[in-house]
Design an enzyme around this catalytic site. Structure first.
Site, mmCIF file in Angstrom:
data_model
loop_
_atom_site.group_PDB
_atom_site.id
_atom_site.type_symbol
_atom_site.label_atom_id
_atom_site.label_comp_id
_atom_site.label_asym_id
_atom_site.label_seq_id
_atom_site.Cartn_x
_atom_site.Cartn_y
_atom_site.Cartn_z
ATOM 1 C CB CYS A 167 17.654 -13.806 -43.803
ATOM 2 S SG CYS A 167 16.783 -12.645 -42.632
ATOM 3 C CB CYS A 174 15.599 -1.581 -36.081
ATOM 4 S SG CYS A 174 14.468 -0.532 -37.680
ATOM 5 C CB CYS A 178 8.324 -3.361 -34.287
ATOM 6 S SG CYS A 178 8.593 -2.335 -35.898
ATOM 7 C CB CYS A 181 11.177 -6.016 -33.808
ATOM 8 S SG CYS A 181 12.708 -6.691 -34.341
ATOM 9 N N GLY A 233 17.094 -4.302 -39.292
ATOM 10 C CA GLY A 233 16.805 -2.748 -39.820
ATOM 11 C C GLY A 233 15.842 -2.800 -40.676
ATOM 12 C CD GLU A 234 12.204 0.092 -42.926
ATOM 13 O OE1 GLU A 234 11.370 -0.699 -42.102
ATOM 14 O OE2 GLU A 234 11.801 0.330 -44.389
ATOM 15 C CB SER A 265 10.372 -7.444 -44.893
ATOM 16 O OG SER A 265 9.595 -7.539 -44.166
ATOM 17 C CB SER A 287 6.076 -5.293 -41.228
ATOM 18 O OG SER A 287 7.427 -5.950 -41.504
ATOM 19 C CG PHE A 288 -0.836 -4.892 -43.212
ATOM 20 C CD1 PHE A 288 -0.719 -3.302 -43.447
ATOM 21 C CD2 PHE A 288 -2.085 -5.064 -42.656
ATOM 22 C CE1 PHE A 288 -1.599 -2.742 -43.725
ATOM 23 C CE2 PHE A 288 -3.284 -4.200 -42.820
ATOM 24 C CZ PHE A 288 -3.249 -3.666 -43.426
ATOM 25 C CG HIS A 289 2.769 -6.894 -37.687
ATOM 26 N ND1 HIS A 289 3.238 -8.171 -38.149
ATOM 27 C CD2 HIS A 289 4.431 -6.306 -38.443
ATOM 28 C CE1 HIS A 289 4.801 -8.231 -38.958
ATOM 29 N NE2 HIS A 289 4.445 -7.154 -38.832
ATOM 30 C CG ASN A 364 9.617 -16.612 -34.211
ATOM 31 O OD1 ASN A 364 9.659 -17.887 -33.976
ATOM 32 N ND2 ASN A 364 9.538 -15.459 -34.988
ATOM 33 C CB CYS A 407 10.832 -13.702 -37.415
ATOM 34 S SG CYS A 407 10.694 -13.892 -39.550
HETATM 35 N N1 SAH Z 1 12.896 -3.916 -40.494
HETATM 36 C C1 SAH Z 1 12.030 -4.602 -41.879
HETATM 37 C C2 SAH Z 1 12.709 -6.436 -41.905
HETATM 38 C C3 SAH Z 1 13.249 -6.655 -40.878
HETATM 39 S S1 SAH Z 1 11.732 -7.671 -40.252
HETATM 40 C C4 SAH Z 1 10.303 -4.755 -41.375
HETATM 41 O O1 SAH Z 1 9.554 -4.480 -40.257
HETATM 42 O O2 SAH Z 1 9.788 -5.098 -42.509
HETATM 43 C C5 SAH Z 1 11.153 -8.795 -40.652
HETATM 44 C C6 SAH Z 1 9.983 -9.694 -39.862
HETATM 45 O O3 SAH Z 1 10.344 -9.691 -38.785
HETATM 46 C C7 SAH Z 1 9.067 -8.187 -39.847
HETATM 47 O O4 SAH Z 1 7.874 -8.670 -40.158
HETATM 48 C C8 SAH Z 1 9.008 -8.196 -38.855
HETATM 49 O O5 SAH Z 1 7.792 -7.354 -38.368
HETATM 50 C C9 SAH Z 1 8.409 -9.656 -38.620
HETATM 51 N N2 SAH Z 1 9.506 -9.237 -36.706
HETATM 52 C C10 SAH Z 1 9.884 -8.655 -36.063
HETATM 53 N N3 SAH Z 1 9.538 -9.038 -35.037
HETATM 54 C C11 SAH Z 1 9.127 -10.485 -34.786
HETATM 55 C C12 SAH Z 1 9.299 -11.649 -33.377
HETATM 56 N N4 SAH Z 1 9.255 -11.302 -32.537
HETATM 57 N N5 SAH Z 1 8.670 -12.271 -34.089
HETATM 58 C C13 SAH Z 1 8.497 -12.795 -35.198
HETATM 59 N N6 SAH Z 1 8.331 -11.964 -36.079
HETATM 60 C C14 SAH Z 1 8.755 -10.767 -36.049
HETATM 61 FE FE1 SF4 Z 2 12.188 -2.037 -36.799
HETATM 62 FE FE2 SF4 Z 2 11.471 -4.489 -38.384
HETATM 63 FE FE3 SF4 Z 2 12.548 -4.643 -36.253
HETATM 64 FE FE4 SF4 Z 2 10.554 -2.467 -36.714
HETATM 65 S S1 SF4 Z 2 10.466 -4.841 -37.179
HETATM 66 S S2 SF4 Z 2 12.130 -2.746 -34.732
HETATM 67 S S3 SF4 Z 2 11.008 -2.289 -38.115
HETATM 68 S S4 SF4 Z 2 13.584 -4.677 -37.808
#
Ligand code: SAH
Ligand code: SF4
Length: 431
Positions: A167, A174, A178, A181, A233-234, A265, A287-289, A364, A407
């Site tokens: 990973c 970032c 979100c 995150c 990061g994105e 992702s 990252s739909f959510h 998480n 994650c």
């Molecule tokens: N920025 C990109 C890639 C990094 S995040 C993105 O957002 O897709 C990788 C994955 O972990 C994403 O799907 C993100 O939404 C998820 N993620 C972030 N924080 C999380 C958390 N606390 N618990 C579970 N998944 C999480």
């Molecule tokens: Fe950045 Fe991905 Fe975390 Fe959103 S989920 S803050 S885009 S790292």
């Protein structure tokens, strides 16, 4: 890694040698906003304040790591390699660096002694420095690596029965926010260079002892068989560097990972998704959510700029253009927020017509997180509805939680970087 490895970073323009850091940062933020406001439809700010540390111009030997074949050819020619030989030399050096993992020009025995000496004077083969390495009870390894300017990012290796996934991070922190995150709560940001991105793969291979014996056939089962751009990061806000690094990972005369084993992702940077299909061609995860704009606006604020409908529209074309089978929809399970049966039904309705797999990620938790993980029963019920509608709906098993490697838990390293901001500024020549 020295400042010479900085080629390709998004930098504020060097308008005035005496401009203060604050001024230059200001210029950069304005540029950033102008670029983004072209497609912006919402009024609320999506990104946090962006603190980009301007860097010194590259000087000293050039790092050969992270250059595409074309760029490597250019720098060799610029440093005196005859044009006619350049392509062949790139091929040779490329194999040494990326097929055999060699770091010392002296060991490149199919090059003349004189040329090797010349290379050693003009170039370096430099990777991020591994600062710490933690191994979880479940075998997950987390590396903290230091990159130019004293920044630190995290890289996680996840061994499974049939694969080993790395990973990889694409930015320090970032700019997106979100709300679930951990990385998103971290302010200091800079894009990683291509060298720093592919360098994460190379240091992991070093640690796993995965470079083949020179001259041996490389047909053993790979310990590092897959890459996911799911670290900090994105990735689509650092498109060119991510693309160049992944091209290097896929090169058939180097690390040789199939594009089917690389997953990028994104939170949904809509304008860059078609480009990802065309220019990288890897697997895509979104990252739909959430299943309504109202909820997604809160969880993934980039949704205010590109909403669910716009995102789905661009996704329809992805599998065909990238020649990939399906798109992964990542869905973090948050208790009472997005985990109802109705959500599950809306989800399958929304993605109708898109070949997809739904990865359900139990949330998480991290210190101060405003959400709770959905119960196992709730996650299973959600998964069942999605499955019955014809989609694979695996529940992701959290890995490396004991070392905060799961994650969304990556952050601690960059917080340290923020604390030493003064020091970073000094190192980058700002004070
Ligand atoms: N920025 C990109 C890639 C990094 S995040 C993105 O957002 O897709 C990788 C994955 O972990 C994403 O799907 C993100 O939404 C998820 N993620 C972030 N924080 C999380 C958390 N606390 N618990 C579970 N998944 C999480
Ligand atoms: Fe950045 Fe991905 Fe975390 Fe959103 S989920 S803050 S885009 S790292």
């Amino acid at each position: 890694m020295p400042d010479t490895a900085q080629v390709g970073i998004t930098l504020p323009p060097e308008t005035n040698a005496d401009a203060s850091f604050a001024n230059r940062a200001h210029i950069y933020i304005e540029m950033h906003q102008t670029q983004e406001s072209r497609t912006m439809s919402a009024t609320a700010p999506i990104t946090q304040d962006v603190h980009t540390i301007p860097r010194k111009l590259p000087e000293g030997p050039v790092n050969l790591v992270g250059l595409t074949r074309d760029k490597m050819r250019e720098v060799l020619i610029a440093h005196g390699t005859p044009e006619k030989q350049a392509k062949m030399r790139v091929g040779q050096i490329w194999q040494w660096i990326y097929l055999w993992g060699v770091r010392d020009f002296e060991a490149m025995t199919n090059l003349s002694k004189a040329f090797r000496a010349q290379l050693a004077e003009q170039f370096v083969i430099q990777l991020p420095e591994v600062v710490t390495r933690q191994v979880s009870k479940d075998g997950t390894r987390k590396y903290l690596v230091r990159i130019a300017g004293g920044h630190e990012v995290e890289v996680v290796y996840i061994p499974e029965e049939d694969r080993g996934t790395l990973c990889v991070s694409s930015q320090v922190g970032c700019t997106l926010t979100c709300s679930f995150c951990h990385t998103g709560t971290q302010k200091l940001v800079r894009n990683l260079t291509a060298a720093e991105i592919i360098g994460q793969v190379m240091v992991a291979r070093d640690d796993l002892g995965e470079w083949p014996e020179i001259g041996a056939r490389n047909n053993e089962k790979r310990l590092l068989s897959n890459i996911v751009l799911m670290g900090m990061g994105e990735p689509l806000y650092n498109f060119e560097n991510v693309r160049d690094a992944m091209k290097i990972a896929m090169d058939p005369e180097g690390i040789q990972l199939s594009r089917r084993r690389i997953t990028l992702s994104t939170s949904g940077v809509v304008p860059e998704i078609a480009r990802t299909a065309q220019e990288i061609g890897c697997q895509l995860a979104i990252s739909f959510h959430a299943t309504t704009d109202e909820v997604r606006d809160k969880l993934v604020p980039i949704n205010k700029r590109w909403n669910i409908a716009e995102l789905l529209e661009v996704l329809k074309a992805y599998p065909k253009v990238s020649n990939s089978e399906r798109i992964t929809f990542e869905y973090v399970m948050l208790h009472g927020v997005n985990d109802s049966d109705d959500d599950a039904r809306r989800l399958v309705e929304l993605i109708k017509g898109i070949p997809a797999k739904i990865n359900l990620i139990p949330f998480n938790e991290w210190p101060g997180a405003p959400y709770k993980r959905s119960s196992n029963n709730r996650i299973r019920a959600f998964s069942e509805i999605v499955y019955q509608a014809g989609y694979a709906s695996p529940i992701r098993k959290p890995r490396g939680e004991d070392i905060m490697a799961a994650c969304g838990q990556l952050k601690s390293a960059t917080e340290r970087a923020r604390k030493s901001r003064k020091q970073i500024e000094a190192e980058t020549g700002l004070t």
